[in-house]
Design an enzyme around this catalytic site. Sequence first.
Site, PDB file in Angstrom:
ATOM      1  N   HIS A  94     -13.020 -35.831  -2.149  1.00 34.55           N
ATOM      2  CA  HIS A  94     -12.639 -34.413  -2.251  1.00 34.55           C
ATOM      3  C   HIS A  94     -12.930 -33.673  -0.943  1.00 34.55           C
ATOM      4  O   HIS A  94     -14.054 -33.236  -0.723  1.00 34.55           O
ATOM      5  CB  HIS A  94     -13.426 -33.741  -3.389  1.00 34.55           C
ATOM      6  CG  HIS A  94     -12.985 -34.193  -4.735  1.00 34.55           C
ATOM      7  ND1 HIS A  94     -11.962 -33.604  -5.416  1.00 34.55           N
ATOM      8  CD2 HIS A  94     -13.414 -35.218  -5.520  1.00 34.55           C
ATOM      9  CE1 HIS A  94     -11.774 -34.223  -6.568  1.00 34.55           C
ATOM     10  NE2 HIS A  94     -12.647 -35.212  -6.655  1.00 34.55           N
ATOM     11  N   LYS A 128     -14.483 -14.109  -5.017  1.00 33.42           N
ATOM     12  CA  LYS A 128     -15.151 -12.830  -4.766  1.00 33.42           C
ATOM     13  C   LYS A 128     -15.129 -12.427  -3.290  1.00 33.42           C
ATOM     14  O   LYS A 128     -14.823 -11.281  -2.957  1.00 33.42           O
ATOM     15  CB  LYS A 128     -16.612 -12.942  -5.244  1.00 33.42           C
ATOM     16  CG  LYS A 128     -17.320 -11.625  -5.363  1.00 33.42           C
ATOM     17  CD  LYS A 128     -16.935 -10.990  -6.655  1.00 33.42           C
ATOM     18  CE  LYS A 128     -17.759  -9.802  -7.032  1.00 33.42           C
ATOM     19  NZ  LYS A 128     -17.359  -9.354  -8.386  1.00 33.42           N
TER      20      LYS A 128
END
Length: 514
Positions: free
Chosen positions: A170, A370
């Site tokens: 990943h 965020k």
Amino acid sequence: MLEREQVIVLDFGGQYNQLIARRVRECHVYAEVLPYTTPLEEIRARQPKGIIFTGGPNSVYLEESPRCDAAIFEMGIPILGICYGSQLMAYLLQGRVETAPVSEYGKTEVTVDRSSVLFEDVEEQTVCWMSHTDYIAEAPKGFRVTARTPVCPVAAMEDASRGLYAVQFHPEVLHTTEGTKMLYNFVRKVCGARGDWKMDSFVEQTIGKLREQIGDGRVLCALSGGVDSSVAAVLLSKAVGKQLTCVFVDHGLLRKNEGDEVEAVFGPEGPYELNFIRVNAQERFYSKLKGVEEPERKRKIIGEEFIRVFEEEARKIGAVVFLAQGTIYPDVIESGLGKSATIKSHHNVGGLPDHVDFKEIVEPLRMLFKDEVRKAGLELGIPEYLVYRQPFPGPGLGIRIIGEVTADKVRIVQDADAIYREEIAKAGCDKDLGQYFAALTNMRSVGVMGDERTYDYAVALRAVHTSDFMTADAAQIPWEVLGKVTTRIVNEVRGVNRVMYDLTSKPPGTIEFE
Ligand code: XMP
């Protein structure tokens, strides 16, 4: 104007899909996650510079596993397969995928072939994050193997002539030390993207999209003054102006002066010219909470009452077609596999009433994290102190006052919290804290002040380091700062004679007290 370059992240159900999109955006290329079921015509119509297949929990060789049409490899668009995505590429192109004799989990040393564009400037021995039980036992015809580990014969493979690349590990997670470089190499070098996308492009494009979606309809936005709903409201107001109405419910459980601060920015005196409605509903909330001590009951009452107030305002405005919310990616529980996000959206504002007839939900921040929302907020000119606010729970001080909530207890916790925040900021400790606040314990104890016995409340101070709010550690606030805060709270806040500091991490504690 240059056409907007984009990379499509095709979602096969892995946990890190949005993270992949985010890493691509960090390379200044726009990226969006689409379900693996997206028809090839739609993908083609978007003219992506590249496609990334995500990971996923399945085994490619099982009938029920998610797959896309193998014709995708013939579209002439570069593709990077990650984990399940790499196995899918191998499987669909007649390679061999099977259960690995040895599974690999966690940080793994991988040997890469640096002659691959994907691994340009990457160390030959590099640490990558693995999480797989299947592996590619044999790469398809035309592919060459470009990385391996002692137990994984095809940790990466490619057919550069067709622009097809695959990695078993990943690259999007930071545990893969050089993963960002690999994604950069794919997006910028293999796909040839220019990399001219920035957050201001997001703002500009989103405003355009919102105009298209909303037309001349009316929109209602629940504005809490938190960063997400503030950014959503300002984006919408730029897009549709006075067709938008923002409703701010002051439930009397906000931090000291917060209601006025929110009104100063978003109300009639502020810079945004919003239709802004502030509902002062303190008394309603206090009377509903009277005598209630149990945390979950308190949460339910606050959530429900919020709905009632919102509902009343919506009815007054009438004929509202769209409901806007500041839902951001971490709020979205669905995996993006083509499911609707409506259920969670409703949760975001505490569960909206069914009979308020919104035709559509508008969530312009749904794909952002965020810190990306914060960047967009700065781009929109929202003041920094609002953009960098710490999170504040919907039920507000209601869950920072242990036991029954009364107006007097709200006053105590507001005043103590204001002192705490002021001193923390003055000492410059606020920058690296995830969250910090004062709470009111339900404990009264004996003290002595000016030769008099007191029997008053204890305030608890909490400050945590956290990156995702799922786990947290108590922060080491300097003793002098805690001392000063304690003295000031006991001297200045009537009804408090003791201050305590909470050292509990999460788990086993939670960040909030209830
Ligand atoms: P806990 O207390 O579960 O909190 O460790 C984790 C984070 O979530 C916030 N929090 C809430 N936010 N509505 C919200 O919008 C809520 O009901 C709620 N409860 C907790 C909490 O402030 C912390 O950031």
